[in-house]
Scaffold this active site. Structure first.
Site, mmCIF file in Angstrom:
data_model
loop_
_atom_site.group_PDB
_atom_site.id
_atom_site.type_symbol
_atom_site.label_atom_id
_atom_site.label_comp_id
_atom_site.label_asym_id
_atom_site.label_seq_id
_atom_site.Cartn_x
_atom_site.Cartn_y
_atom_site.Cartn_z
ATOM 1 N N GLY A 114 0.804 -1.220 0.000
ATOM 2 C CA GLY A 114 0.000 0.000 0.000
ATOM 3 C C GLY A 114 0.831 1.261 0.000
ATOM 4 C CB CYS A 115 1.265 4.088 -2.304
ATOM 5 S SG CYS A 115 2.210 3.267 -3.537
ATOM 6 N N GLY A 116 0.955 4.789 1.004
ATOM 7 C CA GLY A 116 0.175 5.720 1.792
ATOM 8 C C GLY A 116 -0.543 5.028 2.915
ATOM 9 N NE ARG A 127 -1.766 0.777 -4.897
ATOM 10 C CZ ARG A 127 -0.712 0.235 -4.319
ATOM 11 N NH1 ARG A 127 0.252 1.000 -3.853
ATOM 12 N NH2 ARG A 127 -0.613 -1.066 -4.161
ATOM 13 C CB CYS A 139 5.046 1.476 -2.699
ATOM 14 S SG CYS A 139 4.278 2.924 -3.345
#
Lengths: 286, 286
Positions: free
Chosen positions: A119-121, A188, B120
């Site tokens: 996971g970005c973010g 994202r 990420c």
């Protein structure tokens, strides 16, 4: 729009602490020339659930209340929006205080396990999400090639921080080719969680909806989309093996590499109404 | 290469469990044609530190042992490589067993706080990293424009999963324009941690090194680079406000938007030896 009106349902009290999205930076380019460029904001926001520190998210701060709600929902820490009494963001202390009616049961156990994802973010998803995949049932949402093109056109026309500053991911919820909500954040997953927060808050189901993301379709993106009841996901970017496998298990339609009028449909062909006559005249090199 | 040989230092026993990088997917394009494309692998790998479950990482699996070592180091869970007795990855159970000599002191406290970042592939960085920023001291590494161009050329020529399958981030360690190590993973933080793991294992300092990443320069990327002692960081992608601010505090040079012979230097001008005569003849539209 298949909103489920629940007039009796108590609505949480939200602050409106949207912050400045971009900041200027003075840079030097390859010619030795000074230039001023834009950067997206990135701030830490610590969520407190009934005064208990939950997590610190790095966010652009565009929709912090929706982000907090979506985080709670996607992490399954609170199951009913009616339980949420208020969400108050205070950038003076970079804190978001979430108060519930009656508290959260066995929060210790719910927040015990940690999975670090792509996971970005938002790299962390608490354990158990994977276990849910088997029990998730998605409606029979379909998307036509014309709607897909309409959706991609809408995204291309949309004003974004990405266009001015880059370095952010965008996420959007569509009904057919009609844009319902667009979010952006430094990761994202934040952008996706803000969408989830809005759907939860407004009682909008994923039935008949399409989710657009600029980010890659990794395992966590697919799981979160499914949790939101969204059966059709479109990405400007690519896909990973596990994202692909989970989507097949879930019967979800995944479109990736969507640029201009090109796209690749990876899973869920039964949800797609192909209209190849709408495709660009000259095939691209395969 | 400024490796610091420590013959007396006990070397951890590592498995070599590198896995297949890509998988095929059968897709349909906008013309209704079937195509077979590549996707990067994405697997879950649970790290156990002295039999205690630490975290589950989503990874392509290219260098799982280096990833595990780098994760331990960048999270500051183990401070001396000599403490690590072995790192054994077993894909039959998607587990990585790390054993230390004498155990890890107050691991409870070290793993207590959680910050979810823009990472990420590794969103979680345990609390305290931010606190370290003030105490980090970086050497006087410099980079010439010619070296920067040489580095970017080397990356362009390098064979990568990204070129064949996309959806991964790459990271590379350079000394001047000489490539020392290249890593790829489904998340840029995994790729970076694998580099950190290699440096830790081989006793390579960040002095005189340049780090290249395809990912964005967010706060966590900057902090991790500084922890590795690397003072010059180059990104094909962009930057966020906090990444920028931290780099200024650290006196780190950040180059972003590096494509072909274009780049933007955001911070640390004193570390850059400009050679505008090497720039492309025609300036790009500013």
């Amino acid at each position: 729009m298949s909103a489920l009106p629940e007039p009796a349902r108590p609505r949480p009290l939200l602050s409106s602490a949207s912050t400045r999205f971009t900041h200027e930076a003075r840079v030097v380019d390859e010619f030795g020339h000074e230039r001023v460029v834009q950067m997206p904001a990135e701030r830490d926001l610590t969520l407190y659930l009934d005064k208990r520190e939950l997590v610190t998210l790095m966010t652009m701060g565009g929709q912090p209340e929706l982000l907090a709600l979506g985080y709670l929902r996607n992490q399954r820490l609170v199951t009913d929006i009616a339980q949420v009494e208020s969400v108050q963001v205070d950038w003076d202390v970079n804190a978001c205080a979430i108060t519930t009616r009656g508290g959260v049961a066995d929060i210790e156990a719910r927040t015990a396990r940690r999975i670090v994802t792509t996971g970005c973010g938002q790299g962390t998803v608490f354990g158990g999400l994977m276990d849910e995949v088997g029990s998730l049932r998605l409606g029979d949402t379909r998307l036509t090639q014309g709607e897909l093109y309409g959706l991609l056109d809408a995204m291309r026309r949309h004003e974004t921080v990405y266009k001015s500053a880059g370095s952010v991911h965008g996420c959007a919820l569509f009904e057919g080719e009609r844009l319902l909500l667009f979010t952006e954040d430094v990761g994202r997953h934040n952008a996706l969680d803000a969408i989830a927060g809005w759907m939860w808050l407004e009682g909008v189901s994923g039935e008949g909806k399409t989710l657009y993301t600029t980010g890659r379709l990794t395992s966590e993106m697919v799981i979160k989309s499914a949790q939101m009841g969204v059966a059709v996901v479109v990405s400007r970017s690519g896909i990973t093996e596990m994202g692909h496998r989970l989507a097949e298990q879930l019967g979800m339609a995944l479109f990736a590499r969507c640029t201009n009028r090109h796209f690749l449909l990876y899973t869920g062909r039964e949800r797609f109404v192909a209209q190849p006559e709408l495709a660009p005249p000259v095939p691209p090199a395969a």
